[in-house]
Design a protein around this motif. Sequence first.
Motif, mmCIF file in Angstrom:
data_model
loop_
_atom_site.group_PDB
_atom_site.id
_atom_site.type_symbol
_atom_site.label_atom_id
_atom_site.label_comp_id
_atom_site.label_asym_id
_atom_site.label_seq_id
_atom_site.Cartn_x
_atom_site.Cartn_y
_atom_site.Cartn_z
ATOM 1 N N GLY A 238 0.820 -1.220 0.000
ATOM 2 C CA GLY A 238 0.000 0.000 0.000
ATOM 3 C C GLY A 238 0.846 1.259 0.000
ATOM 4 N N VAL A 239 1.917 1.256 0.804
ATOM 5 C CA VAL A 239 2.829 2.409 0.841
ATOM 6 C C VAL A 239 3.504 2.594 -0.510
ATOM 7 C CG1 VAL A 239 4.967 3.286 1.847
ATOM 8 C CG2 VAL A 239 3.208 2.274 3.317
ATOM 9 N N TRP A 242 1.000 4.010 -3.002
ATOM 10 C CA TRP A 242 0.713 5.415 -2.678
ATOM 11 C C TRP A 242 1.839 6.320 -3.159
ATOM 12 C CZ3 TRP A 242 3.341 8.624 0.889
ATOM 13 C CH2 TRP A 242 2.722 9.871 1.117
ATOM 14 N N ARG A 243 3.078 5.907 -2.932
ATOM 15 C CA ARG A 243 4.213 6.717 -3.387
ATOM 16 C C ARG A 243 4.287 6.774 -4.908
ATOM 17 N NH1 ARG A 243 9.231 4.955 0.625
ATOM 18 N NH2 ARG A 243 8.451 6.048 2.496
ATOM 19 N N ARG A 245 1.823 6.500 -7.077
ATOM 20 C CA ARG A 245 0.761 7.362 -7.601
ATOM 21 C C ARG A 245 1.067 8.833 -7.310
ATOM 22 N NH1 ARG A 245 -5.141 5.195 -6.229
ATOM 23 N NH2 ARG A 245 -5.569 6.958 -7.640
ATOM 24 N N ARG A 246 1.691 9.089 -6.153
ATOM 25 C CA ARG A 246 2.033 10.473 -5.811
ATOM 26 C C ARG A 246 3.102 11.008 -6.775
ATOM 27 N NH1 ARG A 246 4.367 12.464 0.072
ATOM 28 N NH2 ARG A 246 4.412 14.722 -0.398
#
Length: 249
Positions: A238-239, A242-243, A245-246
């Motif tokens: 998940g981390v 998230w990174r 996509r950021r």
Amino acid sequence: MAETLPRTRRAARVVLAGVAWLAALAILLSLGTWQMQRLAWKEKLLADIAERRTQAPAALATIEELARAGGDVDYRPLTVTGTFEHGRERHFLATFNGQSGYHVYTPLHLDDGRYVFVNRGFVPFDKKEPATRADGQIAGQHTVIGLARSKLDGKPSSLIPDNDLSKNVFYWKDLDAMAASVGIAPAYLVPFFIDADAAPNPGGLPVGGVTQFDQPNNHLQYALTWYGLALALLLVSGVYVWRWRREAA
């Protein structure tokens, strides 16, 4: 065309990574679930053993009938009468109350001509030879009260040494080898052991009542470990997503 190829490769890598991630998660969850199933099995086994131990001793014939029907005879109380043949006793390497020595397995000769191996109990190393404990070698007809113990299908682990028949030292309880080493044919052998109870021996040795009831039950710990690893995989993934996509944004 040159621009399409790298995109195709990136897409393939993403698909492969996704498949590997799903496979890893599925394996971790299945291992955790398997350990939970093993936990339920072990808890039922321990409850069954505790319940069996409280039963009144049955006749040997009753336990044999249960065994022939495919039932589990392990830890079932029974009583049997016969004559010990001390010259044929076998010695199993064991510990008892923190002391090392042997469990003495002695054939009990039954009235019908058959034999059943009885674990009479513990003796220290220096009392291995029967002559050193002659007072404990019960003569004549004797009634044994104890627990039936199932025959092992094979060596429990490759780490266990092979039994040393020449020195009469057994590292695992091979009933067939015990019988064959003293000339007892399979047709005359009761297909399970008996652990004698803690009734005092007139000569002091062997010391009976050596059956071990404590069995390791770490399945819940193992299950939590596998489920914990699955949760960690989800969090790390998940981390990472998230990174990614950021940065893409």
